[in-house]
Motif scaffolding. Sequence first.
Motif, mmCIF file in Angstrom:
data_model
loop_
_atom_site.group_PDB
_atom_site.id
_atom_site.type_symbol
_atom_site.label_atom_id
_atom_site.label_comp_id
_atom_site.label_asym_id
_atom_site.label_seq_id
_atom_site.Cartn_x
_atom_site.Cartn_y
_atom_site.Cartn_z
ATOM 1 N N ARG A 37 0.933 -1.072 -0.136
ATOM 2 C CA ARG A 37 0.127 -0.072 -0.004
ATOM 3 C C ARG A 37 0.924 1.239 -0.046
ATOM 4 N NH1 ARG A 37 -2.770 3.453 3.833
ATOM 5 N NH2 ARG A 37 -1.508 2.703 5.618
ATOM 6 N N LEU B 263 1.600 12.996 -1.830
ATOM 7 C CA LEU B 263 0.629 11.992 -2.023
ATOM 8 C C LEU B 263 -0.855 12.296 -1.944
ATOM 9 C CD1 LEU B 263 0.344 8.812 -2.482
ATOM 10 C CD2 LEU B 263 -0.020 8.611 -0.057
ATOM 11 N N THR B 264 -1.147 13.135 -1.192
ATOM 12 C CA THR B 264 -2.613 13.557 -1.484
ATOM 13 C C THR B 264 -3.150 14.417 -2.566
ATOM 14 O OG1 THR B 264 -1.957 15.607 -0.028
ATOM 15 C CG2 THR B 264 -2.803 13.747 1.067
ATOM 16 N N THR C 279 -3.418 11.709 -8.484
ATOM 17 C CA THR C 279 -4.686 11.129 -8.756
ATOM 18 C C THR C 279 -4.526 9.789 -8.356
ATOM 19 O OG1 THR C 279 -4.294 10.675 -11.136
ATOM 20 C CG2 THR C 279 -5.395 12.900 -10.397
ATOM 21 N N GLU C 280 -5.655 8.915 -8.417
ATOM 22 C CA GLU C 280 -5.703 7.619 -8.351
ATOM 23 C C GLU C 280 -4.777 6.844 -9.212
ATOM 24 O OE1 GLU C 280 -8.987 3.549 -8.042
ATOM 25 O OE2 GLU C 280 -9.560 5.546 -7.376
ATOM 26 N N THR C 281 -4.984 7.246 -10.638
ATOM 27 C CA THR C 281 -4.210 6.863 -11.649
ATOM 28 C C THR C 281 -2.652 6.976 -11.474
ATOM 29 O OG1 THR C 281 -5.961 7.126 -13.214
ATOM 30 C CG2 THR C 281 -3.851 6.651 -14.107
ATOM 31 N N GLN C 282 -2.202 8.057 -10.886
ATOM 32 C CA GLN C 282 -0.895 8.389 -10.815
ATOM 33 C C GLN C 282 -0.440 7.362 -9.683
ATOM 34 O OE1 GLN C 282 -1.512 12.720 -10.122
ATOM 35 N NE2 GLN C 282 -0.318 13.171 -11.947
ATOM 36 N N CYS C 283 -1.118 7.453 -8.549
ATOM 37 C CA CYS C 283 -0.879 6.355 -7.252
ATOM 38 C C CYS C 283 -0.606 5.224 -8.056
ATOM 39 C CB CYS C 283 -1.761 6.426 -6.355
ATOM 40 S SG CYS C 283 -1.723 7.925 -5.727
ATOM 41 N N GLU C 284 -1.454 4.585 -8.773
ATOM 42 C CA GLU C 284 -1.489 3.197 -9.579
ATOM 43 C C GLU C 284 -0.060 3.091 -10.190
ATOM 44 O OE1 GLU C 284 -4.872 2.593 -11.436
ATOM 45 O OE2 GLU C 284 -6.122 2.130 -9.496
ATOM 46 N N ASP C 285 0.463 4.212 -10.944
ATOM 47 C CA ASP C 285 1.527 3.935 -11.919
ATOM 48 C C ASP C 285 2.642 3.990 -11.089
ATOM 49 O OD1 ASP C 285 0.197 4.399 -14.027
ATOM 50 O OD2 ASP C 285 0.398 6.508 -14.404
#
Length: 54
Positions: free
Chosen positions: A30, A43-44, A47-53
């Motif tokens: 995580r 981190l905040t 975007t969700e996509t950037q975090c997944e990348d």
Amino acid sequence: MPRHYCLDPHDPYAEHEVLVEFEITARGLRLIAAIEAGGEDILTDLTETQCEDL
């Protein structure tokens, strides 16, 4: 906690990196931090996509 450097998702020229830190959980890894060169956790702002990348 595992850490490694990745390209900064906010840098359109892919010249800067962020230090990403993960926590090991029962489900896997995580993402818990993305620290830019200035020491700020972005981190905040991702975007969700950037975090997944990452």
